[in-house]
Write a protein that holds these residues in place. Structure first.
Motif, PDB file in Angstrom:
ATOM      1  N   ILE A 165       0.807  -1.154   0.228  1.00  0.00           N
ATOM      2  CA  ILE A 165       0.128  -0.042   0.066  1.00  0.00           C
ATOM      3  C   ILE A 165       0.964   1.020   0.101  1.00  0.00           C
ATOM      4  O   ILE A 165       1.363   1.026   0.430  1.00  0.00           O
ATOM      5  N   THR A 166       0.983   1.864  -0.539  1.00  0.00           N
ATOM      6  CA  THR A 166       0.977   3.699  -1.192  1.00  0.00           C
ATOM      7  C   THR A 166       0.660   4.322  -0.048  1.00  0.00           C
ATOM      8  O   THR A 166      -0.594   4.522  -0.375  1.00  0.00           O
ATOM      9  N   VAL A 167       1.067   5.117   0.899  1.00  0.00           N
ATOM     10  CA  VAL A 167       0.389   6.009   1.620  1.00  0.00           C
ATOM     11  C   VAL A 167       1.242   7.420   1.620  1.00  0.00           C
ATOM     12  O   VAL A 167       2.874   7.459   1.716  1.00  0.00           O
ATOM     13  N   SER A 168       0.658   8.161   2.006  1.00  0.00           N
ATOM     14  CA  SER A 168       2.014  10.282   2.507  1.00  0.00           C
ATOM     15  C   SER A 168       1.946  10.137   3.590  1.00  0.00           C
ATOM     16  O   SER A 168       0.852   9.711   4.479  1.00  0.00           O
ATOM     17  N   PRO A 169       3.100   9.330   4.490  1.00  0.00           N
ATOM     18  CA  PRO A 169       3.394  10.603   5.960  1.00  0.00           C
ATOM     19  C   PRO A 169       2.922  11.731   6.393  1.00  0.00           C
ATOM     20  O   PRO A 169       2.741  11.561   7.462  1.00  0.00           O
ATOM     21  N   GLU A 170       2.118  12.278   5.849  1.00  0.00           N
ATOM     22  CA  GLU A 170       1.752  14.106   5.776  1.00  0.00           C
ATOM     23  C   GLU A 170       0.813  14.040   7.206  1.00  0.00           C
ATOM     24  O   GLU A 170       0.134  14.913   7.428  1.00  0.00           O
ATOM     25  N   TRP A 171       0.000  12.359   6.960  1.00  0.00           N
ATOM     26  CA  TRP A 171      -1.394  12.826   7.919  1.00  0.00           C
ATOM     27  C   TRP A 171      -0.930  12.356   8.887  1.00  0.00           C
ATOM     28  O   TRP A 171      -0.243  11.197   9.476  1.00  0.00           O
ATOM     29  N   PRO A 172      -1.942  13.445   9.736  1.00  0.00           N
ATOM     30  CA  PRO A 172      -1.254  12.455  11.620  1.00  0.00           C
ATOM     31  C   PRO A 172      -1.501  11.172  11.809  1.00  0.00           C
ATOM     32  O   PRO A 172      -1.101  10.727  12.778  1.00  0.00           O
ATOM     33  N   GLU A 173      -3.068  11.133  10.745  1.00  0.00           N
ATOM     34  CA  GLU A 173      -3.685   9.330  11.209  1.00  0.00           C
ATOM     35  C   GLU A 173      -2.055   8.044  10.614  1.00  0.00           C
ATOM     36  O   GLU A 173      -3.043   6.977  11.296  1.00  0.00           O
ATOM     37  N   ALA A 174      -1.504   8.503  10.195  1.00  0.00           N
ATOM     38  CA  ALA A 174      -0.242   7.956   9.119  1.00  0.00           C
ATOM     39  C   ALA A 174       0.448   7.039   9.751  1.00  0.00           C
ATOM     40  O   ALA A 174       0.674   5.579   9.509  1.00  0.00           O
ATOM     41  N   PRO A 175       1.440   7.622  11.295  1.00  0.00           N
ATOM     42  CA  PRO A 175       2.229   6.477  11.757  1.00  0.00           C
ATOM     43  C   PRO A 175       1.587   5.053  12.458  1.00  0.00           C
ATOM     44  O   PRO A 175       1.922   4.140  12.268  1.00  0.00           O
ATOM     45  N   GLY A 176       0.856   5.414  12.923  1.00  0.00           N
ATOM     46  CA  GLY A 176      -0.221   4.175  13.474  1.00  0.00           C
ATOM     47  C   GLY A 176      -1.086   2.826  12.401  1.00  0.00           C
ATOM     48  O   GLY A 176      -0.797   2.082  12.646  1.00  0.00           O
ATOM     49  N   PHE A 177      -1.602   3.600  11.533  1.00  0.00           N
ATOM     50  CA  PHE A 177      -1.805   3.593  10.282  1.00  0.00           C
ATOM     51  C   PHE A 177      -0.974   2.654   9.287  1.00  0.00           C
ATOM     52  O   PHE A 177      -0.755   0.816   9.265  1.00  0.00           O
ATOM     53  N   ILE A 178       0.417   2.962   9.924  1.00  0.00           N
ATOM     54  CA  ILE A 178       1.787   2.468   8.500  1.00  0.00           C
ATOM     55  C   ILE A 178       1.878   0.902   9.617  1.00  0.00           C
ATOM     56  O   ILE A 178       2.161  -0.073   9.446  1.00  0.00           O
ATOM     57  N   GLU A 179       2.219   1.648  10.903  1.00  0.00           N
ATOM     58  CA  GLU A 179       2.556   0.042  11.916  1.00  0.00           C
ATOM     59  C   GLU A 179       1.213  -0.660  11.999  1.00  0.00           C
ATOM     60  O   GLU A 179       2.168  -2.195  11.895  1.00  0.00           O
TER      61      GLU A 179
END
Length: 383
Positions: A165-179
């Motif tokens: 999955i390609t994601v932009s880390p700029e979202w506040p929700e990104a770190p938890g989602f990536i984890e």
């Protein structure tokens, strides 16, 4: 299709004439061939493409499509030496993404060709930057913050086949989602982003492992430093996918990326449905009006500076790297075969070696051109 007991060719790295014995779909033995080098085509591992949106007029992002279309794309890719690939579903309405991944999963259940060659699904978006430039040709209407429960529903529809999955880390929700994605075995790739240096570092700490078509999906003009391209180049934990079609990246950038990433540099095609089609103006479901030039460049009709995906395949990219003196043919070939397979943990990472799957390609060389002779999947001739 024919099944062979022995396949002969010149080893793509050493040039040595070899004979490969096939048993149970794998490479059982490799010995020196008695045939002269001049009689033999080159023998190399099959290509693995981590990002294919469509091919020859068929599109994984134009709904509805059926299982037969997925099978047909798979068959057509054999003519390009691709033996493993990841159909790519890009930014769209949540229900449209769900339908697309579910159809691909059904195709894998119902068609042996698709099941053998589709190693997983790549979902590129919609958790990307909403800003012009980084968003690329993705429809802003459907861009949204990362949402684990939504992704989990897509994964259920895909029968667990979403692997990237390609994601932009700029979202506040990104770190938890990536984890959560990383913990579930999904490779998280940074792309279509305007993220800061700290956001990129945080994404890597959370488990992001790759950059999607690094150097593209970006603002046309960036600060000298810092910027999100330098930050990804500097992140040793990130592998980098590169589009080497001659339009997406200048040679100097590719040269720098190869030096920075070493054996973590990989080729992708980012091929869209207009790859394999003649030049002209087209109306597409995702990018709207696009133009394919006689040289093979694909761009938005109203914004020529913004590319609309690639209209070229991995073989073309290999040729461009070699013709530009950026690397040797064996290294370019590994960037499109062994390295992506290794990154994704596929058995094809074994390459042209005993014990590896007999996913192989025979080709001849005409100057800088690569002319495909035959593609094999598990030892079966596909063309």
């Amino acid at each position: 299709m024919s099944r062979y007991d022995w396949i002969e060719g010149r080893h793509y790295r050493t040039g040595e004439p070899i004979a490969v014995k096939i048993e149970d779909g794998g490479v059982a033995q490799i010995r020196v061939s008695e045939r002269r080098e001049a009689e033999l085509a080159w023998l190399a591992p099959g290509l693995t493409d981590l990002q294919i949106n469509g091919f020859r007029g068929r599109d994984f992002n134009t709904l509805p499509f059926d299982e037969a279309m997925v099978r047909d794309v798979t068959r057509d890719l054999w003519s390009e030496g691709v033996t493993s690939y990841y159909p790519t579903v890009i930014t769209n309405a949540p229900e449209a993404i769900r339908e697309a991944v579910a159809t691909i999963a059904r195709a894998c259940r119902r068609h042996a060709e698709a099941d053998r060659c589709i190693a997983g699904i790549h979902v590129e978006g919609p958790f990307i930057s909403p800003e012009d430039g980084p968003r690329g040709a993705h429809d802003q209407t459907f861009v949204r913050p990362p949402e684990w429960e939504l992704f989990r529903r897509w994964q259920e529809a895909a029968e667990g086949r979403i692997k990237i999955i390609t994601v932009s880390p700029e979202w506040p929700e990104a770190p938890g989602f990536i984890e959560k994605c990383a913990a579930s075995g999904v490779a998280v790739s940074i792309g279509h982003t305007k993220a800061s240096a700290e956001q990129i570092r945080e994404a890597v700490r959370a488990g992001a492992r790759m950059s999607t078509h690094l150097g593209n999906g970006a603002h046309p003009v960036l600060p000298r430093h810092p910027n999100y391209i330098w930050d990804q180049l500097a992140a040793d934990a990130l592998s980098a996918c590169l589009i080497a079609d001659g339009f997406h990246l200048p040679p100097a950038f590719i040269q720098v990326a190869l030096r920075a990433k070493g054996d973590k540099a990989m080729l992708v095609s980012d091929a869209v449905s207009l790859s394999g089609m003649p030049p002209g103006s087209y109306e597409t479901n995702i990018g709207g009006k696009v133009v394919k030039s006689p040289e093979g460049k694909l761009y938005l009709a109203e914004q020529p500076a913004i590319l609309a995906g690639s209209a070229q395949m991995l073989l073309w990219g290999i040729e461009r790297l070699v013709a530009g003196g950026l690397c040797s043919l064996p290294d370019a070939w590994d960037m499109a075969s062994i390295r992506p397979a290794s990154f994704m943990g596929l058995p094809q990472a074994g390459g042209l070696a005993e014990g590896a799957p007999a996913d192989l390609v025979l080709f001849r060389r005409d100057g800088d051109r690569v002319q495909l002779v035959q593609t094999y999947k598990n030892g079966e001739a596909l063309l």
